[in-house]
Design a protein around this motif. Structure first.
Motif, PDB file in Angstrom:
ATOM      1  N   ALA A  28      39.651  31.798   6.125  1.00 27.34           N
ATOM      2  CA  ALA A  28      40.598  32.713   5.491  1.00 27.34           C
ATOM      3  C   ALA A  28      39.939  34.027   5.161  1.00 27.34           C
ATOM      4  N   THR A  29      40.759  35.042   4.996  1.00 29.54           N
ATOM      5  CA  THR A  29      40.299  36.344   4.549  1.00 29.54           C
ATOM      6  C   THR A  29      39.968  36.276   3.065  1.00 29.54           C
ATOM      7  N   PRO A  30      38.914  36.939   2.592  1.00 33.21           N
ATOM      8  CA  PRO A  30      38.568  36.847   1.180  1.00 33.21           C
ATOM      9  C   PRO A  30      39.746  37.264   0.322  1.00 33.21           C
ATOM     10  N   THR A 103      36.783  36.648   6.695  1.00 32.50           N
ATOM     11  CA  THR A 103      35.569  37.130   6.058  1.00 32.50           C
ATOM     12  C   THR A 103      34.995  36.054   5.175  1.00 32.50           C
ATOM     13  N   GLU A 104      33.889  36.368   4.538  1.00 36.65           N
ATOM     14  CA  GLU A 104      33.249  35.414   3.654  1.00 36.65           C
ATOM     15  C   GLU A 104      34.110  35.202   2.416  1.00 36.65           C
ATOM     16  N   GLY A 105      33.903  34.086   1.754  1.00 40.08           N
ATOM     17  CA  GLY A 105      34.597  33.819   0.509  1.00 40.08           C
ATOM     18  C   GLY A 105      35.634  32.753   0.698  1.00 40.08           C
ATOM     19  N   SER A 106      36.252  32.411  -0.369  1.00 39.41           N
ATOM     20  CA  SER A 106      37.234  31.350  -0.344  1.00 39.41           C
ATOM     21  C   SER A 106      38.545  31.855   0.158  1.00 39.41           C
ATOM     22  N   GLY A 107      39.418  30.954   0.480  1.00 35.60           N
ATOM     23  CA  GLY A 107      40.737  31.299   0.949  1.00 35.60           C
ATOM     24  C   GLY A 107      41.717  31.468  -0.174  1.00 35.60           C
ATOM     25  N   GLY A 108      41.281  31.749  -1.374  1.00 36.75           N
ATOM     26  CA  GLY A 108      42.192  31.910  -2.486  1.00 36.75           C
ATOM     27  C   GLY A 108      42.517  30.562  -3.088  1.00 36.75           C
ATOM     28  N   ASP A 109      43.464  30.561  -3.982  1.00 38.83           N
ATOM     29  CA  ASP A 109      43.856  29.338  -4.661  1.00 38.83           C
ATOM     30  C   ASP A 109      44.810  28.573  -3.782  1.00 38.83           C
ATOM     31  N   GLU A 110      44.275  27.684  -2.960  1.00 38.45           N
ATOM     32  CA  GLU A 110      45.121  26.953  -2.042  1.00 38.45           C
ATOM     33  C   GLU A 110      46.019  25.974  -2.764  1.00 38.45           C
ATOM     34  N   GLY A 111      45.643  25.585  -3.977  1.00 35.56           N
ATOM     35  CA  GLY A 111      46.495  24.669  -4.703  1.00 35.56           C
ATOM     36  C   GLY A 111      47.842  25.271  -5.012  1.00 35.56           C
ATOM     37  N   LEU A 250      51.943  48.437   4.222  1.00 33.84           N
ATOM     38  CA  LEU A 250      51.741  47.302   5.106  1.00 33.84           C
ATOM     39  C   LEU A 250      50.333  47.303   5.686  1.00 33.84           C
ATOM     40  N   SER A 251      49.809  46.109   5.900  1.00 33.94           N
ATOM     41  CA  SER A 251      48.554  45.915   6.632  1.00 33.94           C
ATOM     42  C   SER A 251      48.778  44.837   7.675  1.00 33.94           C
ATOM     43  N   HIS A 252      47.946  44.846   8.696  1.00 31.10           N
ATOM     44  CA  HIS A 252      48.109  43.856   9.751  1.00 31.10           C
ATOM     45  C   HIS A 252      47.602  42.486   9.310  1.00 31.10           C
ATOM     46  N   LEU A 253      46.355  42.438   8.828  1.00 30.83           N
ATOM     47  CA  LEU A 253      45.710  41.238   8.285  1.00 30.83           C
ATOM     48  C   LEU A 253      45.306  40.209   9.338  1.00 30.83           C
ATOM     49  N   ARG A 254      45.665  40.407  10.580  1.00 37.82           N
ATOM     50  CA  ARG A 254      45.231  39.476  11.636  1.00 37.82           C
ATOM     51  C   ARG A 254      45.049  40.241  12.945  1.00 37.82           C
ATOM     52  N   LEU A 255      44.346  41.333  12.871  1.00 39.85           N
ATOM     53  CA  LEU A 255      44.189  42.219  14.023  1.00 39.85           C
ATOM     54  C   LEU A 255      43.065  41.711  14.926  1.00 39.85           C
ATOM     55  N   HIS A 256      43.337  41.608  16.220  1.00 42.94           N
ATOM     56  CA  HIS A 256      42.325  41.231  17.204  1.00 42.94           C
ATOM     57  C   HIS A 256      42.703  41.859  18.545  1.00 42.94           C
ATOM     58  N   PRO A 257      41.845  41.793  19.557  1.00 44.76           N
ATOM     59  CA  PRO A 257      42.105  42.539  20.796  1.00 44.76           C
ATOM     60  C   PRO A 257      43.426  42.225  21.472  1.00 44.76           C
ATOM     61  N   GLY A 286      47.556  37.681  -2.206  1.00 44.50           N
ATOM     62  CA  GLY A 286      46.373  37.323  -2.987  1.00 44.50           C
ATOM     63  C   GLY A 286      45.217  38.276  -2.788  1.00 44.50           C
ATOM     64  N   MET A 287      45.419  39.332  -2.000  1.00 41.61           N
ATOM     65  CA  MET A 287      44.359  40.301  -1.720  1.00 41.61           C
ATOM     66  C   MET A 287      44.681  41.629  -2.388  1.00 41.61           C
ATOM     67  N   SER A 288      43.656  42.315  -2.830  1.00 46.62           N
ATOM     68  CA  SER A 288      43.855  43.671  -3.336  1.00 46.62           C
ATOM     69  C   SER A 288      44.102  44.612  -2.162  1.00 46.62           C
ATOM     70  N   GLU A 289      44.576  45.801  -2.462  1.00 50.05           N
ATOM     71  CA  GLU A 289      44.830  46.776  -1.396  1.00 50.05           C
ATOM     72  C   GLU A 289      43.545  47.125  -0.659  1.00 50.05           C
ATOM     73  N   SER A 290      42.435  47.257  -1.399  1.00 52.58           N
ATOM     74  CA  SER A 290      41.168  47.598  -0.743  1.00 52.58           C
ATOM     75  C   SER A 290      40.705  46.463   0.165  1.00 52.58           C
ATOM     76  N   GLU A 291      40.941  45.206  -0.218  1.00 51.35           N
ATOM     77  CA  GLU A 291      40.569  44.084   0.633  1.00 51.35           C
ATOM     78  C   GLU A 291      41.421  44.045   1.895  1.00 51.35           C
ATOM     79  N   GLN A 292      42.706  44.330   1.767  1.00 53.42           N
ATOM     80  CA  GLN A 292      43.569  44.364   2.949  1.00 53.42           C
ATOM     81  C   GLN A 292      43.118  45.456   3.919  1.00 53.42           C
ATOM     82  N   GLN A 293      42.815  46.633   3.386  1.00 52.34           N
ATOM     83  CA  GLN A 293      42.385  47.727   4.259  1.00 52.34           C
ATOM     84  C   GLN A 293      41.023  47.442   4.874  1.00 52.34           C
ATOM     85  N   ALA A 294      40.132  46.828   4.103  1.00 50.30           N
ATOM     86  CA  ALA A 294      38.817  46.498   4.648  1.00 50.30           C
ATOM     87  C   ALA A 294      38.942  45.485   5.781  1.00 50.30           C
TER      88      ALA A 294
END
Length: 654
Positions: A28-30, A103-111, A250-257, A286-294
């Motif tokens: 998951a994305t951090p 990215t590194e980190g947990s996938g958020g609160d999956e519960g 809006l952000s893509h969040l799953r961008l690949h070739p 569950g992501m901040s705007e800066s995390e989505q853009q990163a």
């Protein structure tokens, strides 16, 4: 029914061998909340953000996670149960292994966000099935856990579309519909358009644009490193598009070739804005705007990196590309292969370090944290010129020249069996003998003078003979036909001169959507050339941005009040260029609005000058005249804008 819109989205699949090591246990994305998914949706090996890991751990292999579409496929990808087919057909395959924002980190609160271990299965569909009594399913191009992707036909507008179908009680259904409707509010031609998003009768589906002419970036990368100009254009266009989407929230969040398509015109278009992530259970709330853009910035940096050097910036590679050494950290692409554009290489490395300053090599000051910063960096660097076209051999009076401007060699022709060149299957052919030099000295000059005099005398005698023949025929005609000509002159009526016809009104031609500048249509017929009907600016394509609602173009319909003979139409264009034509409706037409209503062609379709003056050989009786614009002239950059200053219609009278 859900609201309709014109933006679009598509989810595409990456192909290539599966990486051997996972980025993390959940892929998951951090900070992103990722749904608890079945075993076939485990995170991608090595992520996709392009940051090397030295000590990843292997996830448990689960045979149930293998693709349903291809049971023989033995990969550690988190699969969608999709077929491995080509994105150039816009087959909308998706592969969970390509979460380019992992990215590194947990996938958020999956519960809080967990879904049932067995999500609702995709609805049973078959070719020929109809949705909303409008969309006819034709081919299932991909099947994933809980949803399927189809090529379909919109029977109302008679065009191909793509459709994602999932059960309305699927845990992700509401999120997918909401993401599609949000993406539809972004009318940017750089994204594939969402055409419809509906949840009804136990089925949820998203209708999107179908792009058969788009070549996916992963297909282009499979051919190796790209030209610097292609890498520059991809980064410039994609970063600007992602920045515009972020301004819309809006952000893509799953961008690949596989999400990036290059059309035949060289424009890059992005699939899957927001929808791709929603389909695969990635919750950006569950992501901040800066995390989505990163996340989007790192994915863009990885694609630029691969485009420059043909390597994926992970130790195990990815997307069918080889990786980079695991013990060297983030290696700049200009250190992987020679000849890489240095400014683009710097942008790639800095983008890969978005949100992770610790992985940035020491020679770089700071990372690029957002697509807008990448776009600004690309704009600030020196422009990259397109590659020179292959030289074409030319022939002149002095012989063949293999390259323009190169010294020619008489009798030495390029390869292919011409003089002096090797034939297709054999050795070089014999050279053509050189032309002998001109006669030297006084003899040569004397012969040239004699030949010149003879030619001049022959021309003079021929001209005199022709003049005598014409004079004799004219005298004979005057002596025998004067009376008949005079009689004919008296009995033949004189054709009336064309004069301006009264114009009762004007409307904008916009058969498939709302008018562009409908309130200004009257300015094209008000007799004032200083006022005009002018379109909005469209980007990426001259044909009104290639928008589905503008596929029939636009223009101005002139109403003459009643059917009258029209012999001439004059149009002053707002700007020369583009393409336009003049059409007329049948004499008995009443309020025509569709392109097929104008069946009489007054001029062929062509590139207009600043002024069009169409004089007809035979008057056409009509009430409605359409000045039809099918493509717009360039206004500089990627924008296109056109319009009409003034229209006047002439005829024999009312």
């Amino acid at each position: 029914m859900a609201e309709r819109s014109e933006a679009a989205v598509d989810v595409a699949e990456e192909r290539g061998p599966a990486p051997k090591k996972p980025l993390n246990d959940d892929g998951a994305t951090p900070g992103a909340k990722q749904d608890a998914a079945p075993a076939d949706e485990v995170g991608e090996t090595g992520g996709g953000d392009g940051v090397p890991r030295e000590t990843p751990s292997d996830p448990e292999a689960d045979p149930a996670a293998r693709s349903e579409a291809d049971p023989a496929r033995d990969s550690a990808d988190d699969t969608d149960d999709t077929d491995d087919t080509d994105d150039t057909d816009n087959s909308d395959r998706s592969d969970d292994a390509h979460d380019a924002d992992d990215t590194e980190g947990s996938g958020g609160d999956e519960g809080d966000q967990a879904e049932p271990a067995e999500p609702a299965a995709a609805p049973e569909m078959h070719s020929g099935h109809r949705l909303a009594d409008r969309y006819r399913l034709e081919e299932c191009v991909a099947k994933a856990s809980g949803f399927s992707s189809w090529r379909a036909m919109d029977e109302k507008l008679r065009r191909a579309v793509g459709i994602y179908v999932l059960a309305s009680d699927h845990p992700r259904a509401d999120r997918v519909i909401a993401a599609a409707r949000s993406a539809a509010l972004l009318p940017d031609p750089r994204f594939v358009h969402v055409l419809d998003a509906v949840k009804e009768n136990g089925t949820a589906y998203v209708v999107r644009e179908w792009l058969p002419d788009g070549a996916s970036l992963d297909t282009l990368l499979s051919e190796g490193a790209q030209e610097p100009y292609d890498s520059y254009q991809m980064t410039r266009q994609v970063s600007a598009a992602l920045a515009a989407a972020r301004r819309g929230g809006l952000s893509h969040l799953r961008l690949h070739p596989s999400c990036v398509l290059r059309t035949d015109s060289g424009q890059y278009r992005i699939n899957g804005l927001a929808v791709d992530a929603a389909l695969h259970g990635i919750d950006g709330t569950g992501m901040s705007e800066s995390e989505q853009q990163a996340s989007d910035t790192r994915a863009l940096g990885a694609m630029l990196y691969a485009s420059l050097c043909g390597h994926w910036p992970e130790p195990d590679g990815g997307h069918g590309l080889p990786g980079i050494p695991a013990n060297l950290g983030l290696v700049p692409p200009d250190q992987v292969i020679a000849g890489v554009n240095r400014p683009l290489a710097d942008i790639a490395v800095r983008a890969l370090a978005a949100g992770r300053a610790e992985v940035l090599p020491h020679q770089y000051d700071e990372p690029l944290g957002t697509p807008a910063e990448v776009s600004a960096a690309v704009s600030a660097m020196p422009k990259v010129a397109p590659p020179e076209p292959d030289p074409v051999p030319t022939y002149s009076a002095t012989g063949w020249s293999p390259y323009p401007g190169a010294p020619a060699s008489r009798g030495a022709a390029p390869n292919g069996g011409r003089p002096g060149g090797a034939g297709p299957t054999g050795p070089a052919t014999a050279q053509v003998p050189a032309t002998p030099p001109a006669l030297p000295g006084r003899t040569g000059r004397a012969i040239k003078a004699v030949v010149t005099v003879v030619v001049l005398v022959a021309l003079g005698l021929g001209s005199w003979q022709m003049a005598r023949t014409v004079i004799d025929r004219g005298e004979k005609s005057n002596s025998t036909g004067t009376g008949d000509a005079a009689k004919h002159k008296k009995t033949t009526p004189t054709t009336a001169a064309a004069k301006p016809l009264h114009i009762d009104g004007a409307t904008e031609f916009s058969p498939l959507g709302s008018p562009i500048q409908g309130g200004d249509a009257g300015k094209a017929v008000d007799g004032n050339p200083d006022t005009a009907w002018i379109t909005s600016a469209f980007y990426g394509y001259a044909n009104f941005g290639n928008l589905p609602t503008r596929k029939d173009g636009s223009g101005i319909i002139v109403d003459l009040g009643k059917a009258v003979p029209v012999s001439e139409v004059k149009v002053k264009m707002y700007r020369a260029g583009g393409s336009a034509e003049i059409l007329a409706a049948p004499a008995d037409a009443n309020d025509p609005t569709r392109l097929s209503d104008f069946s009489q062609r007054l001029t062929p379709l062509g590139r207009p000058r600043a002024t069009i003056d169409a004089t007809l050989s035979k008057p056409v009786k009509t009430r409605y005249v359409l000045v039809h614009i099918t493509s717009l002239p360039s206004q500089g950059g990627d924008g296109y804008r056109g319009g009409i200053d003034e229209i006047s219609v002439l005829g024999a009278g009312q």
